[in-house]
Design a protein around this motif. Structure first.
Motif, PDB file in Angstrom:
ATOM      1  N   ALA A 116       0.767  -1.129   0.174  1.00  0.00           N
ATOM      2  CA  ALA A 116       0.042   0.164   0.026  1.00  0.00           C
ATOM      3  C   ALA A 116       0.920   1.270  -0.001  1.00  0.00           C
ATOM      4  O   ALA A 116       0.488   2.165  -0.706  1.00  0.00           O
ATOM      5  CB  ALA A 116      -1.067   0.046   1.077  1.00  0.00           C
ATOM      6  N   ARG A 117       1.916   1.154   0.805  1.00  0.00           N
ATOM      7  CA  ARG A 117       2.657   2.469   0.909  1.00  0.00           C
ATOM      8  C   ARG A 117       3.119   2.832  -0.494  1.00  0.00           C
ATOM      9  O   ARG A 117       3.260   3.849  -0.891  1.00  0.00           O
ATOM     10  CB  ARG A 117       3.544   2.214   1.890  1.00  0.00           C
ATOM     11  CG  ARG A 117       4.670   3.346   2.012  1.00  0.00           C
ATOM     12  CD  ARG A 117       5.686   3.146   3.054  1.00  0.00           C
ATOM     13  NE  ARG A 117       6.533   4.251   3.164  1.00  0.00           N
ATOM     14  CZ  ARG A 117       7.855   4.240   3.778  1.00  0.00           C
ATOM     15  NH1 ARG A 117       8.306   3.171   4.431  1.00  0.00           N
ATOM     16  NH2 ARG A 117       8.463   5.444   3.998  1.00  0.00           N
ATOM     17  N   ARG A 118       3.884   1.954  -1.081  1.00  0.00           N
ATOM     18  CA  ARG A 118       4.740   2.030  -2.426  1.00  0.00           C
ATOM     19  C   ARG A 118       3.733   2.593  -3.558  1.00  0.00           C
ATOM     20  O   ARG A 118       3.906   3.356  -4.240  1.00  0.00           O
ATOM     21  CB  ARG A 118       5.378   0.674  -2.721  1.00  0.00           C
ATOM     22  CG  ARG A 118       6.363   1.062  -4.029  1.00  0.00           C
ATOM     23  CD  ARG A 118       7.691   1.855  -3.389  1.00  0.00           C
ATOM     24  NE  ARG A 118       8.724   2.095  -4.520  1.00  0.00           N
ATOM     25  CZ  ARG A 118       8.621   3.095  -5.422  1.00  0.00           C
ATOM     26  NH1 ARG A 118       7.755   4.267  -5.148  1.00  0.00           N
ATOM     27  NH2 ARG A 118       9.624   3.132  -6.174  1.00  0.00           N
ATOM     28  N   CYS A 119       2.514   1.799  -3.421  1.00  0.00           N
ATOM     29  CA  CYS A 119       1.277   2.255  -4.325  1.00  0.00           C
ATOM     30  C   CYS A 119       1.004   3.872  -4.237  1.00  0.00           C
ATOM     31  O   CYS A 119       0.807   4.324  -5.230  1.00  0.00           O
ATOM     32  CB  CYS A 119       0.374   1.118  -4.152  1.00  0.00           C
ATOM     33  SG  CYS A 119      -1.098   1.545  -5.140  1.00  0.00           S
ATOM     34  N   LEU A 120       0.716   4.021  -3.051  1.00  0.00           N
ATOM     35  CA  LEU A 120       0.226   5.536  -2.801  1.00  0.00           C
ATOM     36  C   LEU A 120       1.522   6.456  -3.474  1.00  0.00           C
ATOM     37  O   LEU A 120       1.097   7.679  -3.587  1.00  0.00           O
ATOM     38  CB  LEU A 120      -0.124   5.794  -1.561  1.00  0.00           C
ATOM     39  CG  LEU A 120      -1.564   4.954  -1.163  1.00  0.00           C
ATOM     40  CD1 LEU A 120      -2.000   5.031   0.471  1.00  0.00           C
ATOM     41  CD2 LEU A 120      -2.501   5.322  -2.080  1.00  0.00           C
TER      42      LEU A 120
END
Length: 256
Positions: A211-215
């Motif tokens: 999630a972090r990298r995606c956002l």
């Protein structure tokens, strides 16, 4: 994001730059069992859209609904203003929609080139220039076109799968967990390739477990919860929203 409370997505009229619209879609695999519940999403020309959320939230089901692999029971899905709800996958490919599933996404007994040829079977005359396009984004494939896809690592297979989906020159690319099962280094490479694809002009909708990298790389994000789009905002706003961090991201939402 100025308001952390869940927001209902409005019903939108088609606009000139709108590529994909998912309007209040309810869908599921089994009769009477809904995975998506009035879920909505929009993607405009050139955007990179990220979809995150807990396991079982309906993230992959949303992509499969767009690609005609899951029955939509209510609501509608539109591509550049044209309704494509429940259209078969082969017709969606012809209309400019590409899809890369999380698993079983290459033909292992075929060579890399044969996999790419399968991606352009509806337009065989486009093979040469599409092959040039994808090998510019994935240069490592160019010198290995004769290698059997079954001998590739997980990250290499992901490159082949994304390249095959790009062979038809899609307007929009749907990616289901492109970093799943990859080492941290390979995950970073996968995200860089996704960004390059998007910069090349392909509107991209990505479901992602990281999630972090995606956002960090997406223009806008959707947080799904129990089949609904519970939160929406820019990637950076969602990444820094305290409520989203507390409920969905945990330590993944904070900078180390």
């Amino acid at each position: 994001m100025t308001n952390s409370e869940p927001t209902a997505s409005p019903v939108l009229e088609p606009t000139g730059d709108m590529v994909v619209e998912v309007r209040d879609v309810t869908a599921g695999y089994l009769p009477g069992v809904n995975i998506l519940n009035s879920c909505s999403l929009t993607a405009r020309e050139g955007e990179l859209i990220g979809i995150i959320g807990p396991n079982g939230a309906g993230k992959s089901t949303l992509l499969k609904s767009i690609f005609g692999l899951v029955k939509v029971r209510e609501g509608g899905i539109f591509l550049q203003g044209e309704e494509i709800t429940n259209l078969k996958a082969n017709k969606l490919v012809a209309k400019g929609v590409g899809f890369v599933p999380q698993t079983n996404n290459v033909f292992p007994s075929l060579s890399i080139q044969e996999n790419l040829e399968m991606g352009v079977f509806q337009k065989p005359k486009d093979l040469k220039h599409r092959l040039e396009f994808v090998t510019e984004i994935f240069p490592d494939l160019k010198k290995r076109l004769g290698q059997r896809a079954g001998s590739l690592s997980g990250g290499e297979r992901q490159m082949v799968a994304m390249s095959r989906a790009l062979m038809m020159g899609p307007h929009v690319l749907l990616l289901d967990e492109p970093s799943a099962g990859l080492s941290p280094v390979r995950q970073d490479e996968a995200f860089l390739r996704v960004k390059e694809i998007n910069r090349a002009g392909v509107t991209t909708i990505m479901v992602e477990q990281n999630a972090r990298r995606c956002l960090q790389i997406c223009d806008r994000g959707y947080v799904l919860d129990q089949g609904r789009d519970a939160y929406t905002g820019t990637g950076r706003d969602l990444l820094n929203d305290p409520k989203v961090i507390g409920l969905y991201l945990g330590t993944l939402g904070t900078d180390e």
